[in-house]
Enzyme design. Sequence first.
Site, PDB file in Angstrom:
ATOM      1  CG  HIS A 530      -0.187   3.606  -7.815  1.00  0.00           C
ATOM      2  ND1 HIS A 530       0.004   2.720  -8.872  1.00  0.00           N
ATOM      3  CD2 HIS A 530       0.846   3.385  -6.957  1.00  0.00           C
ATOM      4  CE1 HIS A 530       1.088   1.989  -8.642  1.00  0.00           C
ATOM      5  NE2 HIS A 530       1.605   2.378  -7.491  1.00  0.00           N
ATOM      6  CE1 TYR A 531      -2.703   9.406  -1.320  1.00  0.00           C
ATOM      7  CE2 TYR A 531      -2.835   7.024  -1.082  1.00  0.00           C
ATOM      8  CZ  TYR A 531      -2.384   8.251  -0.635  1.00  0.00           C
ATOM      9  OH  TYR A 531      -1.600   8.318   0.494  1.00  0.00           O
TER      10      TYR A 531
END
Length: 599
Positions: A530-531
């Site tokens: 989920h960067y």
Amino acid sequence: MSAGYMRSAALVLATVLVSFCLSVTASQDAQRYKFRFVRHARDAPLVSYYNYIIVGGGTAGCPLAATLSEHSRVLLLERGGLPYGNRNVSSEYHFADALADTSPLSPAQRFVSEDGVVNARARVLGGGSCLNAGFYTRASNAYVRASGWDTRLVNASYRWVERALVFRPGVPQWQCALREGLLEAGITPDNGYTLDHVPGTKIGGTIFDRRGRRHTAADFLRKAHPRRLAVFLHATVSRILFRRSEGSAKPAAYGVVFTDPLGVQHHVYLRRGGAKNEVILAAGTLGSPQLLMLSGIGPRAHLEKHGIHTIHDQPVVGQGVADNPMNSVFVPSPIPVALSLVQVVGVTRFGSFIEGVSGSQFGIPLHERGAGRHTARNFGMFSPMTGQLGTVPPKERTPEAMRRAAEVMRRLDRRAFRGGFILEKILGPLSTGHIELRSTDAHANPAVTFNYFRDPRDVERCVGGIEAIERVVRSRTFSRFTYANHTAMEAVFRRAAGMAYFPVNLLPRHPRDTRPLQQYCRETVMTIWHYHGGCHVGGVVDEDYRVIGVQGLRVIDSSTFKYSPGTNPQATVMMLGRYMGLRILKERWIRKQGTDDKH
């Protein structure tokens, strides 16, 4: 004839054959799914013109392209291939295979952050929606307000997304027990099934249908105008083209250059006479900052180090990148457990999200052919083959360590795989890092540093999450899926595994594991993919997502997020593509009306 010449000729021939096969496959798959506008980059003209050029056919790029094609000529450039016809993408049982595939044609391109955590970026039409565990949930109302978005248009855009590819999951017994355990652990209220991000425990949506078939952002292209949209696959954009117009202080984007797999360069230009024609980056958290820097927008000193002419000195390009740290534990079960991906989430009030996946019937290694069907047993998205190895600190996760862990797992008895993972992901996070170029090669990954847990508040959120997981595991409702204590569990595991070492972290923890939870969080950190960040609103782009300091260029993707929205960002990234597509069309219509009125 020299051996070197023979090797070079063989390499060229192999490249031509691969490109030809990709071209045929792309054409056949596109026809099968009625995407007549999707072609291989090798078939692209050397020069072409469009109203909008979108770089990146991912989670934001596909809904954006479909929306803009309603009234304009649009080109969508994707560096990967089609997701259709690939079971590693389409099947719930095989989704982790894509993450384990490190071949050049894999839909997942692996990278290792400077922190030592193995990660992956999408390389396929549909982007991250082709690789993730499918969980769908909106951003909170507070997140929407803080972003300055139009609430009514946001909700309409979410509904547009949800009508196309969101389903209510069937919840198996293990997930039901997790849900009840979260409530018993104090993560209340019970919010039932909802797509909204609210505190408490809930069942969320999924992009897997009841048959276990994945629906991706590429499906939005079925809504596109077939004569106004063109999509080229295996097209890697190397730079954005800029020029300065007379009387303008700012350089303006007027096109892009992309290469096909044979290395042939293609030039695409914005159509003349349209002041609102634009290049739009939707290449993701790694791709968009990387392409800005390759094109001369970024920190001057860093660009000059790589011999790149500076178009606009912008020190904050690539800054503020973050990856939500994830820590997971495997909870062995005395009874068999059915496969399930993320369906239930506990949204705590202390900044941690608790989720779970169960079962071992994933596809790594691939099903064997021959006498009967062989069901693989492994830890799916948490298998060392996908790069997830939380039993050693990040800097010790070498390829050799991964290989040893995978070998141990292959020798395990089937009983060792009974159970599920409960994981916690922290809100935010507050710790951030940066992206830098390694080279001027657009195919290569940039250098990424996330600085996991640099901010002590992130550590405390993780500690709170691990403590919540321990309460869930000890809860009465979850007891049928756990051993009474570590001694009972270890006795079974020694018989099943035949060895002391186990390739995942377990709960209950071993009595000799006396690490403080703060240390445990740092040493077992992994990614949940989920960067985000690197092109923040207010820094790199303005509130309309236009790149500050130049004209004719926007960034619309997760790189603009300061914090990750909700418990899974994919819903909001897809929404943003639709939302901004509608806003851009409205701007175009208003400008056209103004021009017509003058005449």
